[in-house]
Design a protein around this motif. Structure first.
Motif, PDB file in Angstrom:
ATOM      1  N   ALA A 289       0.823  -1.203   0.000  1.00 21.73           N
ATOM      2  CA  ALA A 289       0.000   0.000   0.000  1.00 21.73           C
ATOM      3  C   ALA A 289       0.861   1.259   0.000  1.00 21.73           C
ATOM      4  CB  ALA A 289      -0.936  -0.016   1.211  1.00 21.73           C
ATOM      5  N   ILE A 290       1.943   1.246   0.768  1.00 20.45           N
ATOM      6  CA  ILE A 290       2.827   2.412   0.821  1.00 20.45           C
ATOM      7  C   ILE A 290       3.491   2.633  -0.533  1.00 20.45           C
ATOM      8  CG2 ILE A 290       4.965   3.305   1.836  1.00 20.45           C
ATOM      9  CD1 ILE A 290       4.115   1.921   4.465  1.00 20.45           C
ATOM     10  N   ASP A 291       3.944   1.557  -1.161  1.00 19.91           N
ATOM     11  CA  ASP A 291       4.583   1.682  -2.472  1.00 19.91           C
ATOM     12  C   ASP A 291       3.590   2.173  -3.523  1.00 19.91           C
ATOM     13  OD1 ASP A 291       6.948   0.857  -1.401  1.00 19.91           O
ATOM     14  OD2 ASP A 291       6.831  -1.193  -2.146  1.00 19.91           O
ATOM     15  N   ARG A 292       2.323   1.811  -3.356  1.00 14.23           N
ATOM     16  CA  ARG A 292       1.307   2.219  -4.332  1.00 14.23           C
ATOM     17  C   ARG A 292       0.927   3.687  -4.163  1.00 14.23           C
ATOM     18  NH1 ARG A 292      -4.860  -0.231  -5.034  1.00 14.23           N
ATOM     19  NH2 ARG A 292      -5.504   1.243  -6.661  1.00 14.23           N
ATOM     20  N   LYS A 327      -0.991   8.399  13.491  1.00 15.08           N
ATOM     21  CA  LYS A 327      -0.808   9.034  12.187  1.00 15.08           C
ATOM     22  C   LYS A 327       0.687   9.210  11.953  1.00 15.08           C
ATOM     23  CE  LYS A 327      -3.751  11.989  10.618  1.00 15.08           C
ATOM     24  NZ  LYS A 327      -4.555  13.204  10.338  1.00 15.08           N
ATOM     25  N   GLN A 328       1.188   8.608  10.861  1.00 11.78           N
ATOM     26  CA  GLN A 328       2.598   8.714  10.501  1.00 11.78           C
ATOM     27  C   GLN A 328       2.733   8.807   8.987  1.00 11.78           C
ATOM     28  OE1 GLN A 328       5.315   5.809  12.098  1.00 11.78           O
ATOM     29  NE2 GLN A 328       4.424   5.856  14.136  1.00 11.78           N
ATOM     30  N   THR A 329       3.851   9.333   8.529  1.00 13.13           N
ATOM     31  CA  THR A 329       4.162   9.331   7.104  1.00 13.13           C
ATOM     32  C   THR A 329       5.386   8.459   6.866  1.00 13.13           C
ATOM     33  OG1 THR A 329       5.532  11.315   7.296  1.00 13.13           O
ATOM     34  CG2 THR A 329       3.202  11.623   6.720  1.00 13.13           C
ATOM     35  N   LEU A 330       5.405   7.808   5.720  1.00 14.59           N
ATOM     36  CA  LEU A 330       6.543   6.979   5.333  1.00 14.59           C
ATOM     37  C   LEU A 330       6.587   6.900   3.819  1.00 14.59           C
ATOM     38  CD1 LEU A 330       8.891   5.096   6.015  1.00 14.59           C
ATOM     39  CD2 LEU A 330       7.263   3.214   6.228  1.00 14.59           C
ATOM     40  N   ALA A 331       7.727   7.253   3.243  1.00 14.28           N
ATOM     41  CA  ALA A 331       7.960   7.153   1.799  1.00 14.28           C
ATOM     42  C   ALA A 331       6.890   7.888   0.988  1.00 14.28           C
ATOM     43  CB  ALA A 331       8.047   5.691   1.370  1.00 14.28           C
ATOM     44  N   GLY A 332       6.429   9.011   1.508  1.00  9.00           N
ATOM     45  CA  GLY A 332       5.443   9.802   0.781  1.00  9.00           C
ATOM     46  C   GLY A 332       4.021   9.320   0.937  1.00  9.00           C
ATOM     47  N   ALA A 333       3.790   8.398   1.864  1.00  5.76           N
ATOM     48  CA  ALA A 333       2.436   7.915   2.147  1.00  5.76           C
ATOM     49  C   ALA A 333       2.046   8.327   3.559  1.00  5.76           C
ATOM     50  CB  ALA A 333       2.355   6.402   2.003  1.00  5.76           C
ATOM     51  N   SER A 336      -2.673   6.226   8.691  1.00  3.54           N
ATOM     52  CA  SER A 336      -3.430   6.665   9.860  1.00  3.54           C
ATOM     53  C   SER A 336      -4.300   5.535  10.386  1.00  3.54           C
ATOM     54  CB  SER A 336      -4.291   7.883   9.521  1.00  3.54           C
ATOM     55  OG  SER A 336      -5.167   7.599   8.449  1.00  3.54           O
ATOM     56  N   LEU A 337      -4.500   5.543  11.691  1.00  4.06           N
ATOM     57  CA  LEU A 337      -5.388   4.596  12.360  1.00  4.06           C
ATOM     58  C   LEU A 337      -6.393   5.404  13.155  1.00  4.06           C
ATOM     59  CD1 LEU A 337      -6.377   1.900  13.539  1.00  4.06           C
ATOM     60  CD2 LEU A 337      -4.479   2.016  15.177  1.00  4.06           C
ATOM     61  N   THR A 338      -7.631   5.323  12.767  1.00  4.29           N
ATOM     62  CA  THR A 338      -8.690   6.037  13.476  1.00  4.29           C
ATOM     63  C   THR A 338     -10.014   5.371  13.162  1.00  4.29           C
ATOM     64  OG1 THR A 338      -9.701   8.218  13.862  1.00  4.29           O
ATOM     65  CG2 THR A 338      -9.084   7.692  11.608  1.00  4.29           C
ATOM     66  N   GLY A 339     -10.905   5.380  14.138  1.00  3.12           N
ATOM     67  CA  GLY A 339     -12.212   4.771  13.928  1.00  3.12           C
ATOM     68  C   GLY A 339     -12.144   3.294  13.627  1.00  3.12           C
ATOM     69  N   GLY A 340     -11.094   2.625  14.105  1.00  8.29           N
ATOM     70  CA  GLY A 340     -10.971   1.187  13.892  1.00  8.29           C
ATOM     71  C   GLY A 340     -10.510   0.795  12.508  1.00  8.29           C
ATOM     72  N   ARG A 341      -9.994   1.778  11.712  1.00 10.09           N
ATOM     73  CA  ARG A 341      -9.525   1.465  10.375  1.00 10.09           C
ATOM     74  C   ARG A 341      -8.116   2.001  10.169  1.00 10.09           C
ATOM     75  NH1 ARG A 341     -12.889  -0.955   7.403  1.00 10.09           N
ATOM     76  NH2 ARG A 341     -11.632  -0.704   5.511  1.00 10.09           N
ATOM     77  N   ILE A 342      -7.333   1.230   9.408  1.00  6.76           N
ATOM     78  CA  ILE A 342      -6.006   1.658   8.978  1.00  6.76           C
ATOM     79  C   ILE A 342      -6.150   2.144   7.549  1.00  6.76           C
ATOM     80  CG2 ILE A 342      -3.640   0.936   8.502  1.00  6.76           C
ATOM     81  CD1 ILE A 342      -4.124  -1.330  10.608  1.00  6.76           C
ATOM     82  N   VAL A 343      -5.730   3.370   7.283  1.00 12.83           N
ATOM     83  CA  VAL A 343      -5.855   3.967   5.955  1.00 12.83           C
ATOM     84  C   VAL A 343      -4.477   4.404   5.485  1.00 12.83           C
ATOM     85  CG1 VAL A 343      -6.899   5.801   4.571  1.00 12.83           C
ATOM     86  CG2 VAL A 343      -8.208   4.736   6.433  1.00 12.83           C
ATOM     87  N   ILE A 344      -4.130   4.030   4.262  1.00 13.47           N
ATOM     88  CA  ILE A 344      -2.871   4.461   3.630  1.00 13.47           C
ATOM     89  C   ILE A 344      -3.232   5.250   2.380  1.00 13.47           C
ATOM     90  CG2 ILE A 344      -0.682   3.748   2.610  1.00 13.47           C
ATOM     91  CD1 ILE A 344      -2.474   1.240   4.732  1.00 13.47           C
ATOM     92  N   GLU A 345      -2.745   6.481   2.301  1.00 15.43           N
ATOM     93  CA  GLU A 345      -3.062   7.366   1.184  1.00 15.43           C
ATOM     94  C   GLU A 345      -1.872   8.264   0.904  1.00 15.43           C
ATOM     95  OE1 GLU A 345      -6.403   9.704   2.464  1.00 15.43           O
ATOM     96  OE2 GLU A 345      -5.578   9.847   4.492  1.00 15.43           O
ATOM     97  N   PRO A 346      -1.871   8.973  -0.208  1.00 11.19           N
ATOM     98  CA  PRO A 346      -0.751   9.880  -0.480  1.00 11.19           C
ATOM     99  C   PRO A 346      -0.628  10.944   0.604  1.00 11.19           C
ATOM    100  CG  PRO A 346      -2.067   9.533  -2.457  1.00 11.19           C
ATOM    101  CD  PRO A 346      -2.839   8.933  -1.329  1.00 11.19           C
ATOM    102  N   ALA A 347       0.594  11.196   1.047  1.00 11.18           N
ATOM    103  CA  ALA A 347       0.828  12.235   2.046  1.00 11.18           C
ATOM    104  C   ALA A 347       0.803  13.602   1.367  1.00 11.18           C
ATOM    105  CB  ALA A 347       2.171  12.014   2.733  1.00 11.18           C
TER     106      ALA A 347
END
Length: 355
Positions: A289-292, A327-333, A336-347
């Protein structure tokens, strides 16, 4: 195939080595002038000439301009290629050269130029002369740097780079067999002095392998280990595919359509379902997900492992009444973890200093 390190590679073996690419319209051969790549040129030319129909061959030599002899060596490769009935092109690495990290920069430039030559010549594949010895060295280098399983699988027979397929037909063949092949054919080659310069990593690694050989750690066994790790790595990737489908199905059952329409903009997992998966599976899902969605290149394995540990700890600690957030950033992604969900999106783009 024979496994005699002193025997020349036969025409019959060459037919097997190159068979996968016989229906391509064109192939680029990466030929530097050293024994491995000159043997690649010789074997590929013999193979192609034995076919009634086959791909056009284009030998490409990349002149990095790092040694005074490189231009002459490129001309010698051109002369040999024409003797064998193979077209040739020299590509030059121009511009300023870095003061440090020269081997890595030169390698990146080489692949970039090879890919450019392939696209210009109507070829989808570039064949390189990586050998069993190179595979062993790559495994050991990555082992010493703490690579994971996917890194220790070393070089694949085929991989994609700069929009073309990099194929390695000689990965099962030792360097000594290629030299024996050229000796039998009476073909000379260049001995690049940088291959013996212990100021660079690979020559030092070769010395280490020579020492390990007495304990069974020779190139043959190291390459065999890389092959087995590649097999395990492929199996794990299948499990990761299954885990991704499992998480998607759980979401489909649990979530309403409006909550799923943004799938293409991010990756989203139910945190409780995610953390019960095996650690290696979770890590690979996270890296995919981070690479994408990231925009700063592949994520470093160690940083991804630290992020996964933080996610696990956040999900697993605190009662139901306590809001779990991270909430963290890594490799431009952005992860975040909130509301019981992990979300990976462009930073969001980094703010420039002074702005």
């Amino acid at each position: 195939m024979k496994d005699d390190d002193s025997s020349a590679v036969s025409g019959r073996e060459a037919k097997e080595l190159f068979a996968a690419w016989k229906n391509l319209p064109a192939i680029v051969l990466a030929v530097s002038g050293g024994p491995d790549s000159v043997a690649l040129l010789w074997l590929a030319a013999r193979w192609r000439n034995a076919l009634s129909r086959g791909p056009r061959l284009l030998a490409v030599t990349v002149d990095h301009g790092l040694r005074a002899e490189s231009a002459r060596e490129a001309r010698e490769v051109k002369r040999l290629a024409h003797t064998l009935g193979v077209a040739h092109r020299t590509m030059r690495w121009t511009g300023a050269k870095p003061k440090s990290g020269v081997p890595a920069a030169a390698r990146a430039a080489r692949y970039h130029l090879l890919a450019r030559a392939a696209r210009g010549g109507g070829a989808s594949h570039v064949l390189t002369a990586h050998t069993r010895d190179d595979q062993a060295e790559t495994l050991l280098m990555r082992l010493l740097r703490g690579s994971g399983i996917s890194g220790l699988a070393a070089m694949a027979r085929e991989s994609e780079r700069d929009g073309v397929v990099i194929a390695r037909p000689l990965l099962s063949i030792s360097k000594s067999r290629l030299i024996a092949t050229l000796d039998r054919a009476g073909i000379g080659f260049v001995d690049d002095p940088t291959n013996h310069d212990t100021g660079f990593t690979r020559p030092r690694i070769r010395q280490v392998i020579e020492g390990l050989a007495a304990e069974g750690g020779d190139a043959r066994n190291l390459a065999r280990l890389a092959s087995r790790l590649a097999r395990a790595n492929a199996a794990i990737d299948v499990l990761v595919d299954g885990a991704a489908r499992y998480l998607a199905l759980k979401d489909r059952w649990a979530m309403s359509p409006p909550a799923t329409h943004r799938r293409s903009e991010n990756a989203s997992f139910d945190a409780e379902s995610f953390v019960v998966l095996p650690e290696e599976i979770r890590l690979r899902l996270l890296l995919r997900a981070i690479d994408r969605f990231g925009h700063e290149g592949p994520a470093e394995l160690g940083k991804a492992e630290a992020l996964l540990a933080a996610l696990d700890q956040t999900v697993q600690t605190g009662g139901k009444r306590r809001q779990k957030r991270l909430k963290q950033t890594l490799a431009g992604a952005l992860i975040s973890l909130t509301g019981g969900r992990i979300v990976i999106e462009p930073a969001p783009p980094r703010r420039r200093r002074g702005s």
